[in-house]
Design an enzyme around this catalytic site. Sequence first.
Site: not given
Length: 402
Positions: A209, A282, A329-330, A384, A238, A207, A89, A15, A333, A280, A8, A178
């Site tokens: 994206g 984070r 991801g977002i 995924e 983006r 994430g 993917r 991933k 987390n 990012d 992915n 996605h």
Amino acid sequence: MSMIIAVNAGSSSLKFQLYRMPGYEVLVQGNVERIGLESGQAVIKYNGKKEVVQDVFPTHKEGVDFILKVLLDYHIIESLDEIEACGHRIVHGGEYFNQSVIVDEDVVSKVEELCELAPLHNPAHLIGYRAFKEALPNSRHVFAFDTAFHQTLDKERYLYALPYEYYTDLGVRKYGAHGLSHQYVSQQVIAHLGNPKRSRIIVCHLGNGASISAVEDGKCIDTSMGFTPLAGVMMGTRSGDVDPSIMPYLCKKLNKTAQEVLDIYNKKSGMLGVSGISSDSRDVEQALFKEGNERALLTGLLYARNVSKYIGSYVMELGGVDVIAFTAGIGENVPYLRALIIDDVARALGCHIDVALNNQRSDESRVISLPSSQVEVMVVPTNEELVIVRDTVRLLGINEGE
């Protein structure tokens, strides 16, 4: 016994999960993160252990090389020939593909043709595919498309108000992205609800994206990404939706070509452009809570408002909503962004975050809204890779066992 690797590749991540068949046993999984940035890292999980490796990954090819080296060095496999198949993917399949397919040169050619519609993704996918194909010459390959889940959109939802021949002759329409994640998460939520015949779910895949989808009775009826993965909500680099007239304005004011401005939309906007800190989340979060950075705060507020407006519009399309699910991801987390988003829609929907549950860290699906909420809010870790490997097993006739 068969080994299958699910791959992915995101715009800045790679991933993977290695499965042993039959039985879908995950031997190892990991994520190469921050590809293309000055400092990257890889997280590897196997035998109940988790290892974090700091390194630099200039492109996705270095990520592929790292993954294959890990499999051999950790003696998870003794030879790359043990991997029978790879499932990949692919973000954009256009109208060519409404389901996963076995890879041949015609399929590769069509994915290459669609690179201009997903410039941050399809090229990365092809790099990964070719790297794995070179390293695993005896393996078979399957492409699973993120656009496939969105092929159920009605024409009035996927068409743009442009001359109709732009669609018929040039393929200009909403495709979404996605889809593998939206499919998996919506299925998990439906199972959580007890598999009812009727369900209304909004999936927020957030994430680097990001996209939002409206899923009615297991079928996607609308999604935020469009002709390319540039549309919809703001993302890591983006812009998401912007007034089309900004393009010629910036071309004139900055003396840039349309392609140069499009590159700004794709690579220098979003969280990076607004915060001036990083793409990012984070890094933006750290600047907000440790430094009180005002632009970091603005970035979070703008991001939440982008997402909440789509949630509101999809509530109208669905005629209500049973569950709002956060993933990726977002979404999985970053508690403060989840809280900001739900705060934006709380008054209209009667849903409220349980602060303690929202702040908990977990790898399991969970409800994070108060019991008194009229709409459940969930965090559902996406998978995924499992969708990819299931399609690979089905298409290649591999014994899946239990």
